[in-house]
Scaffold this motif. Structure first.
Motif, PDB file in Angstrom:
ATOM      1  N   ASP A 101      16.188  34.727 -47.090  1.00 37.95           N
ATOM      2  CA  ASP A 101      15.537  35.910 -46.546  1.00 37.95           C
ATOM      3  C   ASP A 101      14.726  36.424 -47.843  1.00 37.95           C
ATOM      4  O   ASP A 101      13.674  37.041 -48.044  1.00 37.95           O
ATOM      5  CB  ASP A 101      16.247  36.832 -45.846  1.00 37.95           C
ATOM      6  N   THR A 153      10.918  36.927 -48.637  1.00 36.11           N
ATOM      7  CA  THR A 153      10.123  38.444 -48.913  1.00 36.11           C
ATOM      8  C   THR A 153       9.755  38.949 -50.390  1.00 36.11           C
ATOM      9  O   THR A 153       9.181  39.706 -50.628  1.00 36.11           O
ATOM     10  CB  THR A 153      11.072  39.510 -48.540  1.00 36.11           C
ATOM     11  N   ALA A 204      11.975  39.262 -52.744  1.00 36.35           N
ATOM     12  CA  ALA A 204      12.790  40.088 -53.576  1.00 36.35           C
ATOM     13  C   ALA A 204      13.640  39.304 -54.318  1.00 36.35           C
ATOM     14  O   ALA A 204      14.208  39.821 -55.468  1.00 36.35           O
ATOM     15  CB  ALA A 204      13.524  40.595 -52.569  1.00 36.35           C
TER      16      ALA A 204
END
Length: 212
Positions: free
Chosen positions: A19, A23, A25
């Protein structure tokens, strides 16, 4: 940063990594997921070409399994190997092959409670604080240099299950925080000690995350 992930269970930490990559990150790529359990749900979180699994009991001895696992991991050309809920002890030969590039997340405030049943052991000891740690992997179980840890309070009405659930809430952000530092080239190991920003850590980084 190319990541080889070892997992034996549901793969919640793996999903947190995926995830964060999705994104933006975390600047990384999962290049393989490796498991000692062919039915591990973690394997289903990545496309089939990235999956590798074998039953250790199908091998003549522990060393044979470890050699094939190490060869498979090496073939993915990882920068780092991440043990994310991998429940089988890695052999000395595997650890030495990737020494200084293997990270593990462990559900205790190391050096307390190496091994299993960490939450029940923390409750039995009447600890006021429990948590999770990210450390370098060495041949001795859960004994490598700790890079960072995230504490959680132990509540008076906690059970092993409720405490485990609270620790899981800090495991994911803790692992991601360490991997972000790793991707930025800030993490290293020298002479058995964790190095951050070129300086040896005399005490692990304490990272605070909210829990419910």
């Amino acid at each position: 940063m190319r990541l080889a992930v070892l997992a034996s269970g549901r793969g919640s930490n793996l999903q947190a990594i995926l995830d964060a990559i999705a994104t933006g990150a975390l600047e990384a790529r999962v290049v393989g997921v490796f498991s000692d359990k062919p039915t591990a749900p973690a394997l289903q979180r990545v496309p089939e070409p990235l999956r590798w699994s074998r039953k250790a009991k199908d091998y003549a001895d522990r060393g044979a399994f470890g050699t094939e696992l190490a060869d498979a991991v090496a073939a993915s050309q990882p920068d780092w190997v991440v043990c994310a809920g991998y429940m089988r002890i890695l052999g000395d030969a595997f650890v030495q092959r990737f020494r200084g590039r293997i990270l593990n997340i462990h559900p205790s405030l190391l050096p307390k409670y190496r091994g299993l049943h960490t939450h029940a052991r923390a409750l039995a000891a009447s600890d006021a604080e429990h948590g999770a740690s990210v450390h370098f992997v060495i041949p001795e179980l859960d004994a490598g240099a700790v890079i960072a840890y995230a504490p959680v309070p132990v509540l008076t009405d906690d059970t092993a299950e409720s405490l485990a659930a609270r620790v899981l809430q800090v495991e994911h952000p803790l692992l991601l925080a360490v991997l972000q530092m790793t991707a930025a080239g800030r993490i290293d190991e020298q002479s058995g000690r964790a190095i951050v920003d070129g300086q040896p850590l005399f005490t692990p980084l304490r990272l605070e995350f909210a829990t419910t």
